[in-house]
Enzyme design. Structure first.
Site, PDB file in Angstrom:
ATOM      1  N   SER A  53       0.833  -1.210   0.000  1.00  0.00           N
ATOM      2  CA  SER A  53       0.000   0.000   0.000  1.00  0.00           C
ATOM      3  C   SER A  53       0.860   1.250   0.000  1.00  0.00           C
ATOM      4  O   SER A  53       2.004   1.252   0.460  1.00  0.00           O
ATOM      5  CB  SER A  53      -0.918   0.024   1.226  1.00  0.00           C
ATOM      6  OG  SER A  53      -1.751  -1.104   1.255  1.00  0.00           O
TER       7      SER A  53
HETATM    8  N1  SAH Z   1      -0.809  -5.092   4.222  1.00  0.00           N
HETATM    9  C1  SAH Z   1      -0.094  -5.279   2.983  1.00  0.00           C
HETATM   10  C2  SAH Z   1      -0.888  -4.791   1.788  1.00  0.00           C
HETATM   11  C3  SAH Z   1      -1.296  -5.942   1.042  1.00  0.00           C
HETATM   12  S1  SAH Z   1      -2.326  -5.816  -0.360  1.00  0.00           S
HETATM   13  C4  SAH Z   1       1.292  -4.663   2.997  1.00  0.00           C
HETATM   14  O1  SAH Z   1       1.607  -3.961   3.957  1.00  0.00           O
HETATM   15  O2  SAH Z   1       2.062  -4.886   2.058  1.00  0.00           O
HETATM   16  C5  SAH Z   1      -3.605  -6.919   0.157  1.00  0.00           C
HETATM   17  C6  SAH Z   1      -3.207  -8.317   0.479  1.00  0.00           C
HETATM   18  O3  SAH Z   1      -4.392  -9.001   0.919  1.00  0.00           O
HETATM   19  C7  SAH Z   1      -2.677  -9.134  -0.703  1.00  0.00           C
HETATM   20  O4  SAH Z   1      -1.434  -9.671  -0.361  1.00  0.00           O
HETATM   21  C8  SAH Z   1      -3.739 -10.219  -0.896  1.00  0.00           C
HETATM   22  O5  SAH Z   1      -3.202 -11.457  -1.329  1.00  0.00           O
HETATM   23  C9  SAH Z   1      -4.308 -10.339   0.495  1.00  0.00           C
HETATM   24  N2  SAH Z   1      -5.662 -10.913   0.567  1.00  0.00           N
HETATM   25  C10 SAH Z   1      -6.704 -10.757  -0.292  1.00  0.00           C
HETATM   26  N3  SAH Z   1      -7.767 -11.470   0.120  1.00  0.00           N
HETATM   27  C11 SAH Z   1      -7.410 -12.085   1.281  1.00  0.00           C
HETATM   28  C12 SAH Z   1      -8.057 -12.985   2.171  1.00  0.00           C
HETATM   29  N4  SAH Z   1      -9.313 -13.409   1.971  1.00  0.00           N
HETATM   30  N5  SAH Z   1      -7.365 -13.426   3.237  1.00  0.00           N
HETATM   31  C13 SAH Z   1      -6.078 -13.041   3.461  1.00  0.00           C
HETATM   32  N6  SAH Z   1      -5.410 -12.213   2.649  1.00  0.00           N
HETATM   33  C14 SAH Z   1      -6.054 -11.737   1.568  1.00  0.00           C
END
Ligand code: SAH
Length: 226
Positions: free
Chosen positions: A69
C-alpha cells in the site's frame, strides 16, 4: 554512489525522514504512526533496485498481482486504528509485511493472515530476518482467527464489498476495526467501533483504492513473477 539494497543506510534514513515530512504535509498527525514509518526500512519490502520508489508516496507491485500500500494509506489506516502498546491486532492481508512491521513498531501484538502462499512465505522470511515477529497465518481472512479471538483491533488491507460478519464477531467490545469497503474501483475507508455486539458505530473516511479481498486460499508457490 552505490547502495546495497539489502541494508539500511544513512541515505535510506534520510529518504524516510523526507517521506515522514510529506505525510505530515498531507495531514497525518499521529506522532506514533509517523515514528513507526520513520523506523521501518520500506525499501527492503520491495524488489531490490527500487530505492527511489520505495520512499515515494505511492503503492508498488510486490508480486502475485498484489501491491504494497501507499505510505499515506498505511499511515491513514493505522491512525484510524488507534493502536496502543500491547494491543492484540489482527491484520487481513499480510502482503509484503510492511503494515505488520508498522504495527509491531507501535508495540502491538500482531496476528496476520495472507491467502497467497508465495507472499505468505516471503513476508515470513523477510520480517523474521528484520527481527519482526508477528504470528503468521496462511489462510482466508474472511474467516479471521476464531481460535485467537477476540482482538482489540482488526485491520483489513484488501477491499471487501462488506465487512465480514466473522470479523466483527472476533472484535472485542470496545474494539476498533478499519477496512476499505466497496466492490468497485474505489472503496470507502470505514471505521467501526464495537460498543457492544448490537451497537456498532460506523464512520466513513474518504475514498481509497485497494486490491480485492478474495475468498479461499491460492496455493500458488511459483505464481506471478516477482
Ligand atoms: N498489508 C499489505 C498490503 C497488502 S495488499 C502490505 O503492507 O504490504 C492486500 C493483500 O491481501 C494481498 O497480499 C492479498 O493477497 C491479500 N488478501 C486478499 N484477500 C485475502 C483474504 N481473503 N485473506 C487473506 N489475505 C487476503
Amino acid at each position: 554512489m552505490r547502495y546495497n539494497d539489502q541494508e539500511d543506510t544513512l541515505r535510506h534514513k534520510g529518504l524516510r525522514q523526507q517521506l515522514v515530512r510529506e505525510l505530515r504535509d498531507k495531514g497525518i498527525t499521529d506522532e506514533r504512526v509517523l515514528e513507526a514509518i520513520n523506523k521501518v526500512p520500506r525499501h527492503l519490502f520491495m524488489d531490490a533496485g527500487h530505492l527511489e520508489l520505495a520512499y515515494k508516496d505511492q503503492a508498488f507491485p510486490i508480486g502475485a498481482g498484489q501491491t504494497i500500500s501507499q505510505p499515506y494509506t498505511v499511515a491513514f489506516q493505522t491512525s484510524l486504528l488507534e493502536v496502543h502498546e500491547g494491543d492484540k491486532v489482527l491484520e487481513i492481508g499480510t502482503g509484503s509485511g510492511y503494515q505488520a512491521a508498522i504495527l509491531l513498531e507501535m508495540g502491538a501484538r500482531v496476528f496476520t493472515i495472507e491467502r497467497q502462499k508465495e507472499l505468505f512465505l516471503n513476508a515470513q522470511a523477510l520480517l523474521t530476518r528484520l527481527g519482526y515477529h508477528p504470528r503468521f497465518f496462511y489462510g482466508d481472512g474472511y474467516e479471521g482467527l476464531p481460535a485467537f479471538a477476540p482482538f482489540d483491533r482488526i485491520l483489513i488491507t484488501a477491499a471487501a464489498p462488506e465487512v465480514p460478519e466473522a470479523l466483527i464477531r472476533q472484535l472485542k467490545t470496545g474494539g476498533i476495526l478499519v477496512a476499505p469497503v466497496g466492490s468497485g474501483d474505489r472503496q470507502v475507508m470505514t471505521r467501526m467501533v464495537k460498543h457492544d455486539k448490537d451497537n456498532i458505530e460506523i464512520t466513513r473516511h474518504g475514498d481509497f483504492a485497494f486490491v480485492p479481498m478474495v475468498k479461499g486460499t491460492s496455493n500458488q508457490t511459483n505464481g506471478a513473477a516477482r
